[in-house]
Design a protein around this motif. Structure first.
Motif, PDB file in Angstrom:
ATOM      1  N   ILE A 101       0.876  -1.236   0.040  1.00 17.78           N
ATOM      2  CA  ILE A 101       0.050   0.183  -0.021  1.00 17.78           C
ATOM      3  C   ILE A 101       1.122   1.217  -0.042  1.00 17.78           C
ATOM      4  O   ILE A 101       1.882   1.407   0.786  1.00 17.78           O
ATOM      5  N   LEU A 102       0.560   2.128  -0.963  1.00 19.28           N
ATOM      6  CA  LEU A 102       1.419   3.384  -0.957  1.00 19.28           C
ATOM      7  C   LEU A 102       0.568   4.258  -0.123  1.00 19.28           C
ATOM      8  O   LEU A 102      -0.653   4.627  -0.573  1.00 19.28           O
ATOM      9  N   THR A 126     -12.062   5.734  -9.185  1.00 23.82           N
ATOM     10  CA  THR A 126     -12.701   4.656  -8.341  1.00 23.82           C
ATOM     11  C   THR A 126     -12.338   4.551  -7.041  1.00 23.82           C
ATOM     12  O   THR A 126     -10.954   4.337  -6.929  1.00 23.82           O
ATOM     13  N   ILE A 127     -12.929   4.908  -6.009  1.00 28.52           N
ATOM     14  CA  ILE A 127     -12.669   4.840  -4.559  1.00 28.52           C
ATOM     15  C   ILE A 127     -12.754   3.026  -4.446  1.00 28.52           C
ATOM     16  O   ILE A 127     -13.975   2.768  -4.384  1.00 28.52           O
ATOM     17  N   VAL A 144      -7.702   4.004  -3.340  1.00 26.80           N
ATOM     18  CA  VAL A 144      -8.017   3.888  -4.709  1.00 26.80           C
ATOM     19  C   VAL A 144      -6.621   2.832  -5.379  1.00 26.80           C
ATOM     20  O   VAL A 144      -5.800   2.436  -4.557  1.00 26.80           O
ATOM     21  N   ARG A 145      -7.039   2.448  -6.641  1.00 28.15           N
ATOM     22  CA  ARG A 145      -6.059   1.570  -7.115  1.00 28.15           C
ATOM     23  C   ARG A 145      -5.675   2.224  -8.482  1.00 28.15           C
ATOM     24  O   ARG A 145      -6.361   2.882  -9.058  1.00 28.15           O
ATOM     25  N   GLY A 181      -3.140  -2.019 -10.443  1.00 24.88           N
ATOM     26  CA  GLY A 181      -3.652  -2.528  -9.333  1.00 24.88           C
ATOM     27  C   GLY A 181      -2.950  -1.888  -8.059  1.00 24.88           C
ATOM     28  O   GLY A 181      -3.298  -2.468  -6.879  1.00 24.88           O
ATOM     29  N   VAL A 182      -2.075  -1.126  -8.116  1.00 30.42           N
ATOM     30  CA  VAL A 182      -1.390  -0.716  -6.943  1.00 30.42           C
ATOM     31  C   VAL A 182      -2.441   0.090  -5.996  1.00 30.42           C
ATOM     32  O   VAL A 182      -2.978   0.923  -6.483  1.00 30.42           O
ATOM     33  N   ILE A 183      -2.466  -0.318  -4.829  1.00 27.65           N
ATOM     34  CA  ILE A 183      -3.179   0.313  -3.790  1.00 27.65           C
ATOM     35  C   ILE A 183      -2.428   1.674  -3.284  1.00 27.65           C
ATOM     36  O   ILE A 183      -1.457   1.692  -2.910  1.00 27.65           O
TER      37      ILE A 183
END
Length: 129
Positions: free
Chosen positions: A72-73, A93-94, A110-111, A115-117
């Motif tokens: 997760i960033l 998109t949240i 978000v992604r 697909g990185v969060i």
């Protein structure tokens, strides 16, 4: 030891897409880029984010096919609700609604296109001290 900078490097399918996402929606700028690689920064963030294409020959063999999953960033912001509204207005998109944890953290996620969060956070929850 003296640490002079901090960064995270993530392997993804399309570094250009992840770089564009952080540039467009989070104000990062590309610091360095090459085929299969992009390094981004923000002067106020205190950290760099790099994206590397999966399978890149410069990666160690046991890492080449990994994907940035489970990472997760997280970026701490001053106006969490304002950032949430801005991203929604931009059509992002949240993927996790605004939540408040018992230890005072409030966050939403978000992604990016790979697909990185990306999680935006503040510490203004009811139990924050």
């Amino acid at each position: 030891m003296k640490i002079t900078d901090t960064g995270v490097a993530l392997t993804v399918e399309d570094p250009v897409a992840s770089s564009a996402f952080l540039t467009e929606h989070f104000g990062f700028t590309e610091h360095v880029s090459a085929d299969g690689f992009a390094s981004l920064e923000r002067e106020d963030a205190g950290a760099r984010v790099a994206f590397m294409r999966r399978g890149l020959a410069t990666l160690p063999a046991d890492q080449r096919d990994d994907h940035a999953s489970g990472v997760i960033l997280a970026f701490v912001v001053d106006d969490l609700e304002g950032e949430l509204a801005r991203l929604q207005d931009e059509g992002v998109t949240i993927t996790m609604p605004l939540t408040a944890e018992e230890w005072g953290e409030r966050a939403f996620q978000v992604r990016d296109p790979n697909g990185v969060i990306v999680q935006l956070v503040d510490w203004n929850g009811p139990t924050a001290s």
